[in-house]
Design a protein around this motif. Sequence first.
Motif, PDB file in Angstrom:
ATOM      1  N   GLU A 170       0.714  -1.294  -0.059  1.00 35.45           N
ATOM      2  CA  GLU A 170      -0.163  -0.078   0.172  1.00 35.45           C
ATOM      3  C   GLU A 170       0.848   1.132  -0.064  1.00 35.45           C
ATOM      4  O   GLU A 170       0.325   2.299  -0.022  1.00 35.45           O
ATOM      5  N   PHE A 171       2.441   1.106   0.203  1.00 33.69           N
ATOM      6  CA  PHE A 171       3.110   2.368   0.375  1.00 33.69           C
ATOM      7  C   PHE A 171       4.020   2.380  -1.111  1.00 33.69           C
ATOM      8  O   PHE A 171       4.938   3.179  -0.869  1.00 33.69           O
ATOM      9  N   VAL A 172       3.653   1.417  -2.140  1.00 40.06           N
ATOM     10  CA  VAL A 172       4.504   1.811  -3.249  1.00 40.06           C
ATOM     11  C   VAL A 172       4.350   3.229  -3.753  1.00 40.06           C
ATOM     12  O   VAL A 172       3.283   3.617  -3.706  1.00 40.06           O
ATOM     13  N   PRO A 173       5.436   3.825  -4.477  1.00 34.52           N
ATOM     14  CA  PRO A 173       5.238   5.122  -5.178  1.00 34.52           C
ATOM     15  C   PRO A 173       4.014   4.728  -6.270  1.00 34.52           C
ATOM     16  O   PRO A 173       3.945   4.037  -7.019  1.00 34.52           O
ATOM     17  N   GLY A 174       3.302   5.818  -6.172  1.00 34.28           N
ATOM     18  CA  GLY A 174       2.445   6.019  -7.003  1.00 34.28           C
ATOM     19  C   GLY A 174       0.986   5.466  -6.258  1.00 34.28           C
ATOM     20  O   GLY A 174      -0.263   5.484  -6.786  1.00 34.28           O
ATOM     21  N   ARG A 175       0.910   4.647  -5.171  1.00 34.85           N
ATOM     22  CA  ARG A 175      -0.177   4.211  -4.418  1.00 34.85           C
ATOM     23  C   ARG A 175      -0.634   5.366  -3.516  1.00 34.85           C
ATOM     24  O   ARG A 175      -0.352   5.667  -2.443  1.00 34.85           O
ATOM     25  N   ILE A 176      -1.532   6.042  -4.002  1.00 38.77           N
ATOM     26  CA  ILE A 176      -1.696   7.533  -3.518  1.00 38.77           C
ATOM     27  C   ILE A 176      -3.165   7.539  -2.897  1.00 38.77           C
ATOM     28  O   ILE A 176      -3.955   8.368  -2.548  1.00 38.77           O
ATOM     29  N   ASP A 177      -3.809   6.324  -3.067  1.00 43.19           N
ATOM     30  CA  ASP A 177      -5.177   6.088  -2.359  1.00 43.19           C
ATOM     31  C   ASP A 177      -5.067   6.310  -0.907  1.00 43.19           C
ATOM     32  O   ASP A 177      -4.033   6.207  -0.109  1.00 43.19           O
ATOM     33  N   HIS A 178      -6.075   6.208  -0.136  1.00 41.26           N
ATOM     34  CA  HIS A 178      -6.183   6.569   1.242  1.00 41.26           C
ATOM     35  C   HIS A 178      -5.895   5.248   2.287  1.00 41.26           C
ATOM     36  O   HIS A 178      -6.113   5.535   3.416  1.00 41.26           O
ATOM     37  N   HIS A 179      -5.910   4.312   1.732  1.00 43.21           N
ATOM     38  CA  HIS A 179      -5.873   3.111   2.516  1.00 43.21           C
ATOM     39  C   HIS A 179      -4.337   3.035   3.293  1.00 43.21           C
ATOM     40  O   HIS A 179      -4.373   2.593   4.481  1.00 43.21           O
ATOM     41  N   ASN A 180      -3.330   3.600   2.663  1.00 45.84           N
ATOM     42  CA  ASN A 180      -2.101   3.665   3.430  1.00 45.84           C
ATOM     43  C   ASN A 180      -2.328   4.488   4.778  1.00 45.84           C
ATOM     44  O   ASN A 180      -1.548   4.185   5.673  1.00 45.84           O
ATOM     45  N   VAL A 181      -2.943   5.581   4.585  1.00 45.77           N
ATOM     46  CA  VAL A 181      -3.169   6.493   5.762  1.00 45.77           C
ATOM     47  C   VAL A 181      -3.963   5.613   7.031  1.00 45.77           C
ATOM     48  O   VAL A 181      -3.568   5.848   8.034  1.00 45.77           O
ATOM     49  N   GLN A 182      -4.894   4.926   6.280  1.00 42.15           N
ATOM     50  CA  GLN A 182      -5.773   4.332   7.353  1.00 42.15           C
ATOM     51  C   GLN A 182      -4.897   3.267   8.029  1.00 42.15           C
ATOM     52  O   GLN A 182      -5.012   2.908   9.402  1.00 42.15           O
ATOM     53  N   ILE A 183      -3.802   2.644   7.386  1.00 42.74           N
ATOM     54  CA  ILE A 183      -3.208   1.787   8.085  1.00 42.74           C
ATOM     55  C   ILE A 183      -2.057   2.185   9.294  1.00 42.74           C
ATOM     56  O   ILE A 183      -2.166   1.949  10.223  1.00 42.74           O
ATOM     57  N   LEU A 184      -1.758   3.466   8.630  1.00 41.48           N
ATOM     58  CA  LEU A 184      -0.772   4.213   9.450  1.00 41.48           C
ATOM     59  C   LEU A 184      -1.770   4.486  10.894  1.00 41.48           C
ATOM     60  O   LEU A 184      -1.308   4.495  11.966  1.00 41.48           O
ATOM     61  N   ALA A 185      -3.060   5.112  10.666  1.00 43.77           N
ATOM     62  CA  ALA A 185      -3.757   5.371  11.708  1.00 43.77           C
ATOM     63  C   ALA A 185      -4.153   4.404  12.679  1.00 43.77           C
ATOM     64  O   ALA A 185      -4.232   4.449  13.913  1.00 43.77           O
ATOM     65  N   LEU A 186      -4.509   2.960  12.099  1.00 46.01           N
ATOM     66  CA  LEU A 186      -4.705   2.007  12.935  1.00 46.01           C
ATOM     67  C   LEU A 186      -3.430   1.621  13.928  1.00 46.01           C
ATOM     68  O   LEU A 186      -3.665   1.228  15.084  1.00 46.01           O
ATOM     69  N   LEU A 187      -2.253   1.640  13.243  1.00 46.34           N
ATOM     70  CA  LEU A 187      -0.942   1.392  13.857  1.00 46.34           C
ATOM     71  C   LEU A 187      -0.704   2.316  14.956  1.00 46.34           C
ATOM     72  O   LEU A 187      -0.209   1.895  16.017  1.00 46.34           O
ATOM     73  N   ALA A 188      -1.010   3.597  14.719  1.00 45.34           N
ATOM     74  CA  ALA A 188      -0.860   4.590  15.579  1.00 45.34           C
ATOM     75  C   ALA A 188      -1.659   4.305  17.016  1.00 45.34           C
ATOM     76  O   ALA A 188      -1.337   4.569  18.103  1.00 45.34           O
ATOM     77  N   ILE A 189      -2.972   3.917  16.467  1.00 49.52           N
ATOM     78  CA  ILE A 189      -4.067   3.596  17.583  1.00 49.52           C
ATOM     79  C   ILE A 189      -3.285   2.304  18.673  1.00 49.52           C
ATOM     80  O   ILE A 189      -3.439   2.343  19.819  1.00 49.52           O
ATOM     81  N   ALA A 190      -2.863   1.617  18.020  1.00 46.79           N
ATOM     82  CA  ALA A 190      -2.376   0.138  18.758  1.00 46.79           C
ATOM     83  C   ALA A 190      -0.956   0.693  19.301  1.00 46.79           C
ATOM     84  O   ALA A 190      -0.941   0.439  20.448  1.00 46.79           O
ATOM     85  N   LEU A 191      -0.181   1.622  18.813  1.00 50.05           N
ATOM     86  CA  LEU A 191       0.880   2.191  19.832  1.00 50.05           C
ATOM     87  C   LEU A 191       0.514   2.933  20.694  1.00 50.05           C
ATOM     88  O   LEU A 191       1.127   2.868  21.978  1.00 50.05           O
ATOM     89  N   GLY A 192      -0.474   3.714  20.632  1.00 51.79           N
ATOM     90  CA  GLY A 192      -1.045   4.329  21.943  1.00 51.79           C
ATOM     91  C   GLY A 192      -1.491   3.712  22.789  1.00 51.79           C
ATOM     92  O   GLY A 192      -1.309   3.746  24.015  1.00 51.79           O
ATOM     93  N   VAL A 193      -2.241   2.425  22.464  1.00 46.08           N
ATOM     94  CA  VAL A 193      -2.724   1.482  23.604  1.00 46.08           C
ATOM     95  C   VAL A 193      -1.366   1.011  23.965  1.00 46.08           C
ATOM     96  O   VAL A 193      -1.361   0.630  25.463  1.00 46.08           O
TER      97      VAL A 193
END
Length: 605
Positions: free
Chosen positions: A170-193
């Motif tokens: 989801e993070f390859v160059p040209g992959r500019i859809d929003h799913h990569n941002v959602q993955i980062l947000a989910l991992l950030a929630i887990a890290l906060g926990v």
Amino acid sequence: MRGKAMAESVSEAEIGAGTLDAASTTRSFGVVFATSLLIVLMDFADGSLFNVDVDDRLRELQIRFLLSEKGSWYDPALPFIAMPAPYLSPWSRLVDLPYVVIAKGLSLVMSAGQALQAAFWIWPLVMLAVFSLLVTSLATRLFGRSTLPQRTRMIALALMTMFMAIAVLEFVPGRIDHHNVQILALLAIALGVCRWDRVGGMLIGLASAASLIVGLEGLPFVAFAYAALVGAFVLDVRGARAMLWTASLGMFAATVCGAVAFLGVPGILSVQCDAFSAPYIVLMLCFSGILGLCCLMVRGNAFVRLAALAIPSVALSGVAGFGFRACLAGPYAVIDPLSQAYWFDRIWQEHSILYFYAGERYSLVVLFALLAAVLLAVAPLAVRQARSTFAPWLIVYGLAVVALVLTVVQTRYIRFPIALAPLFLPVLIGWAADGADRNYGRRAMIGAVALCWTILAGLFFLVPPFQPAADAVDFMASDQCTGQDFSVLDAVTPGRIAAPSGVGMPILFTAPDGFSVAALPFHRASPGMKRMYEAFLSTDPAIRRAALAPFDYVVVCRSPVAADPQRAPLYAALSAGKDWPGLVRMKPPHESGFQLFRIDHAALR
């Protein structure tokens, strides 16, 4: 006393987090990032990108239009999609922002087009570095004080990252859809926990708000994380009050800032059931306020805390449900029955995991079985953590399980368990290698693998493969214009084009300014898709004329595969290179399978 209570938190030692020195942390990050880059480079090896799709191409068009003279930050309209009404994008400017900033900065030293293309390459790789950092931090904290040698630890991290390949892609160059941002947000929630302190709570709040601002796919994870925090608060788990307070504060602040920065007043007041707007703003602000006030004001026993949270929350849900009744039908209520049958129901990611069997996508079945086995094998360790420290370790484990269950129901979620479940693979390896628990850990692994493979292998026999024969609807959804000459568009007056949805995107990337297409394969474009299905598939001339009435041209590319003229009269004729009464063929300057017809509405049959 209140300040002291709000400051309560548990230490990293109490949640089993590892304490590595800076050098070890750097090496761990290096292993994860290097493995991720290797996966990205392997994706480039065959000259095509695995994950870059129609979503990325429309995002590119959206950003290009925003940077043009006609673009406006708060205006979601994309006039190059006319159904005939302009398409209103539900996609957040939060995702557009870094590309715009990078492109404007680089435009000082290169052309605007080169700057934007560079931004499409640079930002996904920056996010890949952030992804690697979050994964490293989470794996280190979940790993705990493992007795594994440093080299074995690094190998475990590399193996873990390889299991995350679909998420990494989801993070390859040209992959500019929003799913990569959602993955980062989910991992950030887990890290906060995992942090389980004030900073962690704030990280949960900010990441949760960002996830919902970007899209609603993250809603189940946000709901689970906050439900777990509420449960810990009601049970008076040490540090839960501080966590819930700062998470609520972060959510409230990020919602206000996000609404102002990315929507503006008209967007804030609008009701968009499929995107961040008034219904979700109200719920996010009000629920955050309820949780925050309870943390500040409510003491007493568990029943008092539960009642203080439940009563206003239920009341708020009722008021919001009554005030935004249209949204009770869900985010896809705008899809008409024709588009539902011919488009939405044919999308693999909208089906359960059984669709992998029916479509013979066994590689995904194998990957899913391995992820399920990892989570099942580590379940006894999760129970042990629950008995000793409860909240952090168990909540992250719960997020991974929720992601896996969601994927069983709807495979569009598959990227999320792939980003979370492998985090427990190093944990499992360390547990199985530990002297005290070696035998128990290995038995758990063997039992989990055997059970998951038995279930999934059983489904192999119960769910027969099903590959329906391609029909005219499938042909219309594919790009039949690859390699064709579009230059005929330069010789005619710009106008509205009626074309199959699969051809719409190539037209938009090629046509001069002023042209628009009727439909693209997105749920908000269903009015345009409905018209195209009526135009190309209907046997009733009156329905066809009404569907094409707002348009100036029809485009169809010649197809080597013949469509059924009984099922799709107009599409079958045009795709075979034939003419049609009322459609005037525009002669191309060069021989091409790209066919442009001007509509003579009076003569159209």
